[in-house]
Design an enzyme around this catalytic site. Structure first.
Site, PDB file in Angstrom:
ATOM      1  N   ASN A   6       5.317   7.873   2.008  1.00  8.29           N
ATOM      2  CA  ASN A   6       4.991   6.619   1.322  1.00  8.29           C
ATOM      3  C   ASN A   6       5.829   6.531   0.035  1.00  8.29           C
ATOM      4  OD1 ASN A   6       3.726   4.890  -0.655  1.00  8.29           O
ATOM      5  ND2 ASN A   6       1.951   4.769   0.693  1.00  8.29           N
ATOM      6  N   HIS A   9       5.439   4.785  -4.934  1.00  7.53           N
ATOM      7  CA  HIS A   9       5.552   5.249  -6.316  1.00  7.53           C
ATOM      8  C   HIS A   9       6.988   5.189  -6.847  1.00  7.53           C
ATOM      9  CE1 HIS A   9       1.410   6.504  -5.757  1.00  7.53           C
ATOM     10  NE2 HIS A   9       1.341   6.517  -7.075  1.00  7.53           N
ATOM     11  N   HIS A  42       3.218  -0.134   0.996  1.00 11.60           N
ATOM     12  CA  HIS A  42       2.053  -1.027   0.898  1.00 11.60           C
ATOM     13  C   HIS A  42       2.509  -2.285   0.167  1.00 11.60           C
ATOM     14  CE1 HIS A  42      -2.443  -1.417  -0.499  1.00 11.60           C
ATOM     15  NE2 HIS A  42      -1.997  -2.506   0.095  1.00 11.60           N
ATOM     16  N   ARG A  44       1.365  -5.127  -1.500  1.00 13.43           N
ATOM     17  CA  ARG A  44       0.092  -5.592  -2.039  1.00 13.43           C
ATOM     18  C   ARG A  44       0.163  -7.069  -2.361  1.00 13.43           C
ATOM     19  NH1 ARG A  44      -3.206  -1.045  -3.977  1.00 13.43           N
ATOM     20  NH2 ARG A  44      -4.575  -2.698  -4.679  1.00 13.43           N
ATOM     21  N   ARG A  48       2.454  -5.111  -6.967  1.00 10.14           N
ATOM     22  CA  ARG A  48       2.596  -4.252  -8.154  1.00 10.14           C
ATOM     23  C   ARG A  48       3.650  -3.171  -7.966  1.00 10.14           C
ATOM     24  NH1 ARG A  48      -3.205  -1.235  -8.047  1.00 10.14           N
ATOM     25  NH2 ARG A  48      -3.879  -3.403  -8.006  1.00 10.14           N
ATOM     26  N   GLU A  69       1.435  -0.786   5.150  1.00  6.34           N
ATOM     27  CA  GLU A  69       0.032  -0.839   4.731  1.00  6.34           C
ATOM     28  C   GLU A  69      -0.228  -2.228   4.183  1.00  6.34           C
ATOM     29  OE1 GLU A  69      -0.880   2.133   1.877  1.00  6.34           O
ATOM     30  OE2 GLU A  69      -0.296   3.764   3.174  1.00  6.34           O
ATOM     31  N   THR A 100     -18.054   2.935   0.182  1.00  7.02           N
ATOM     32  CA  THR A 100     -18.308   3.543  -1.129  1.00  7.02           C
ATOM     33  C   THR A 100     -17.280   4.628  -1.421  1.00  7.02           C
ATOM     34  OG1 THR A 100     -19.907   4.899   0.003  1.00  7.02           O
ATOM     35  CG2 THR A 100     -20.771   3.093  -1.317  1.00  7.02           C
ATOM     36  N   GLU A 150      -6.393   5.818  10.499  1.00  8.43           N
ATOM     37  CA  GLU A 150      -5.865   6.755   9.500  1.00  8.43           C
ATOM     38  C   GLU A 150      -7.065   7.253   8.711  1.00  8.43           C
ATOM     39  OE1 GLU A 150      -2.533   5.674   6.949  1.00  8.43           O
ATOM     40  OE2 GLU A 150      -3.255   7.092   5.433  1.00  8.43           O
ATOM     41  N   HIS A 190      -3.891  10.326   1.910  1.00  9.04           N
ATOM     42  CA  HIS A 190      -4.347  10.026   0.557  1.00  9.04           C
ATOM     43  C   HIS A 190      -4.664  11.322  -0.176  1.00  9.04           C
ATOM     44  CE1 HIS A 190      -5.224   6.979  -2.459  1.00  9.04           C
ATOM     45  NE2 HIS A 190      -5.941   7.953  -2.995  1.00  9.04           N
TER      46      HIS A 190
HETATM   47  N1  PXP Z   1      -2.449   6.391   3.201  1.00  4.33           N
HETATM   48  C1  PXP Z   1      -2.911   5.250   2.642  1.00  4.33           C
HETATM   49  C2  PXP Z   1      -3.628   4.274   3.494  1.00  4.33           C
HETATM   50  C3  PXP Z   1      -2.701   4.996   1.279  1.00  4.33           C
HETATM   51  O1  PXP Z   1      -3.151   3.842   0.737  1.00  4.33           O
HETATM   52  C4  PXP Z   1      -1.992   5.937   0.507  1.00  4.33           C
HETATM   53  C5  PXP Z   1      -1.772   5.672  -0.946  1.00  4.33           C
HETATM   54  O2  PXP Z   1      -0.928   4.636  -1.140  1.00  4.33           O
HETATM   55  C6  PXP Z   1      -1.518   7.091   1.137  1.00  4.33           C
HETATM   56  C7  PXP Z   1      -1.780   7.306   2.477  1.00  4.33           C
HETATM   57  C8  PXP Z   1      -0.725   8.115   0.390  1.00  4.33           C
HETATM   58  O3  PXP Z   1      -1.483   8.655  -0.627  1.00  4.33           O
HETATM   59  P1  PXP Z   1      -0.788   9.583  -1.713  1.00  4.33           P
HETATM   60  O4  PXP Z   1       0.183   8.738  -2.466  1.00  4.33           O
HETATM   61  O5  PXP Z   1      -1.947  10.034  -2.544  1.00  4.33           O
HETATM   62  O6  PXP Z   1      -0.116  10.704  -0.976  1.00  4.33           O
END
Ligand code: PXP
Length: 238
Positions: A6, A9, A42, A44, A48, A69, A100, A150, A190
């Site tokens: 991903n 960042h 992702h 959004r 962002r 995503e 939650t 996922e 995640h």
């Molecule tokens: N999977 C999903 C659905 C996510 O939203 C994210 C975060 O953007 C990730 C995986 C990857 O998470 P991380 O950046 O904490 O490795």
């Protein structure tokens, strides 16, 4: 177990100033050279980090697979249908779409998710639902005819005591096995990092992990090549 990276960042860093660096597309292409199995972004609603231009450039340029995503909203569904990612992973962006703990609130959004999955399937896009490792939610997801789930691994990643870590791994293991039995593809992600991935790779029913922040962060210190290859090596130890 496969590994999709991903790159959100990288776009976050770029957007911190009105500059073009660091370029998420360049990062994705490098990561492909070093062996990742796919690229995840992702898009959004508030843009962002990743923007529509990034998404379209990635679609043109990457050679592995694109996992988009996205929230289940018309604007982004239309973009997905146009861009044609190999996989659309539906994720919560608003409070009411969240359980939650963090995954999609599938049980309260059946009609919305059914409609979204049908639209994406009509455009030949495979769908994944980002959910908690909960058997009722997995059953409901299978009934919605999603192709993948996922599993949200944030609770595992945040667990501190050995007991909690063990319990969370078990929860994910049982969920993955159950989903597999129902014929679903199983991804997970995640908060996975270079430490907690070591135990995680023993869950053999998981097809693919989606990892972002830990790899991007490490690459600031050691470079993209080492950060990506170190993670691939850890994942391939199984
Ligand atoms: N999977 C999903 C659905 C996510 O939203 C994210 C975060 O953007 C990730 C995986 C990857 O998470 P991380 O950046 O904490 O490795």
């Amino acid at each position: 177990m496969k590994f999709s990276l991903n790159i959100d960042h990288v776009a976050f860093l770029r957007n911190a100033r009105a500059e073009l660096q660091p370029d998420p597309i360049g990062y994705a292409l490098m990561a492909e050279q070093y062996g990742v199995d796919g690229i995840v972004v992702h898009l959004r609603e508030d843009r962002r980090h990743i923007n529509e231009r990034d998404l379209r450039l990635l679609r043109e340029l990457i050679n592995t697979k694109l996992d988009l995503e996205m929230a289940a909203v018309d604007e982004i569904i239309d973009i997905a249908i146009d861009v044609q990612p190999e996989l659309a992973t539906l994720v919560p962006e608003r409070r009411e779409e969240l359980t939650t703990e963090g995954g999609l609130n599938v049980l309260d959004n059946i009609d919305l998710l059914k409609n979204t999955i049908d639209r994406l399937h009509s455009a030949n896009i495979a769908v994944s639902l980002f959910i908690e490792p909960d058997l009722d939610i997995i059953n409901a997801s299978a009934e919605l005819q999603t192709d993948f789930i996922e599993i949200h691994t944030g609770v595992y990643a945040n667990a501190v005591s050995e007991d909690d870590i063990f319990d969370e791994l078990e929860r994910v293991r049982i969920a993955a096995k159950h989903a597999k039995k129902l014929g679903l593809g199983v991804n997970a992600g995640h908060g996975l990092n270079y430490q907690n991935i070591k135990e995680f790779i023993n869950i053999t029913d998981i097809d693919e992990v989606s990892i972002g922040q830990s790899v991007i962060a490490r690459s600031v210190f050691v470079g993209v090549e080492k950060a990506v290859k170190d993670m691939i090596q850890l994942i391939n130890q199984k």
